[in-house]
Motif scaffolding. Structure first.
Motif, short mmCIF file in Angstrom:
data_model
loop_
_atom_site.label_atom_id
_atom_site.label_comp_id
_atom_site.label_asym_id
_atom_site.label_seq_id
_atom_site.Cartn_x
_atom_site.Cartn_y
_atom_site.Cartn_z
N ASP A 95 -4.79 6.37 89.85
CA ASP A 95 -4.74 5.22 88.95
C ASP A 95 -3.92 5.54 87.70
OD1 ASP A 95 -5.20 2.60 88.27
OD2 ASP A 95 -7.19 2.98 87.43
N LEU A 96 -2.73 6.07 87.93
CA LEU A 96 -1.87 6.57 86.85
C LEU A 96 -1.21 5.44 86.08
CD1 LEU A 96 -0.18 9.37 88.95
CD2 LEU A 96 -2.24 9.54 87.56
N GLU A 97 -1.15 5.60 84.78
CA GLU A 97 -0.54 4.60 83.89
C GLU A 97 0.14 5.33 82.74
OE1 GLU A 97 -2.29 1.18 80.94
OE2 GLU A 97 -3.42 1.62 82.78
N GLY A 98 1.47 5.20 82.66
CA GLY A 98 2.22 5.86 81.60
C GLY A 98 2.78 7.18 82.06
N PRO A 99 3.17 8.01 81.12
CA PRO A 99 3.06 7.85 79.68
C PRO A 99 4.01 6.77 79.16
CG PRO A 99 4.06 9.97 80.20
CD PRO A 99 3.73 9.31 81.49
N ALA A 100 3.56 6.12 78.11
CA ALA A 100 4.32 5.04 77.51
C ALA A 100 3.78 4.74 76.12
CB ALA A 100 4.22 3.78 78.38
N VAL A 101 4.60 4.06 75.34
CA VAL A 101 4.15 3.56 74.05
C VAL A 101 3.23 2.36 74.30
CG1 VAL A 101 4.87 2.48 71.88
CG2 VAL A 101 6.21 4.37 72.85
N CYS A 102 2.08 2.36 73.69
CA CYS A 102 1.10 1.27 73.83
C CYS A 102 1.08 0.51 72.51
CB CYS A 102 -0.27 1.83 74.16
SG CYS A 102 -0.31 2.87 75.63
#
Length: 114
Positions: A95-102
């Motif tokens: 369930d991977l999400e990012g890495p990213a600016v949130c």
């Protein structure tokens, strides 16, 4: 002034063997380098021996149902976030999400979720 903000995290997992394989790779990379696990608990402390220390523990509950709980660890740099994201991918995180600016969290908030 408090020097600690957290005493421990206590998770339930469906399969202790699978969780142990995952967390024994992840937790030392997050600073929980003292492994004091036993046959019933995976337990990793941030410092060892008799010093007070925050710890991350998990134990098996075959009836556990995943939910929306999130645990967030602090990283000082984007490079550190990227390093942990890479590790989580390598050791089978899901369930991977990012890495990213949130941007909806706060300006410049950079994160990875799994």
């Amino acid at each position: 002034m408090k020097t600690r903000r957290l005493d421990h995290i206590d998770l339930r997992v469906k399969d202790l063997k699978i969780a142990r394989k995952f967390y024994e790779n992840l937790l030392p990379a997050l600073g929980f380098a003292c492994d004091r696990s036993d046959e019933d608990w995976g337990t990793f402390y941030s410092v060892g021996h008799d010093k007070p220390s925050d710890f991350f523990g998990f134990t098996e509950d075959r009836h556990h149902q995943p939910n929306g709980t999130r645990i967030a660890f602090w990283a000082d740099t984007r490079e550190e976030v990227d390093r942990i994201a890479k590790l989580v991918r390598e050791i089978g995180g899901g369930d991977l999400e990012g890495p990213a600016v949130c941007a909806n969290y706060s300006p410049g908030y950079y994160a990875f979720f799994f």
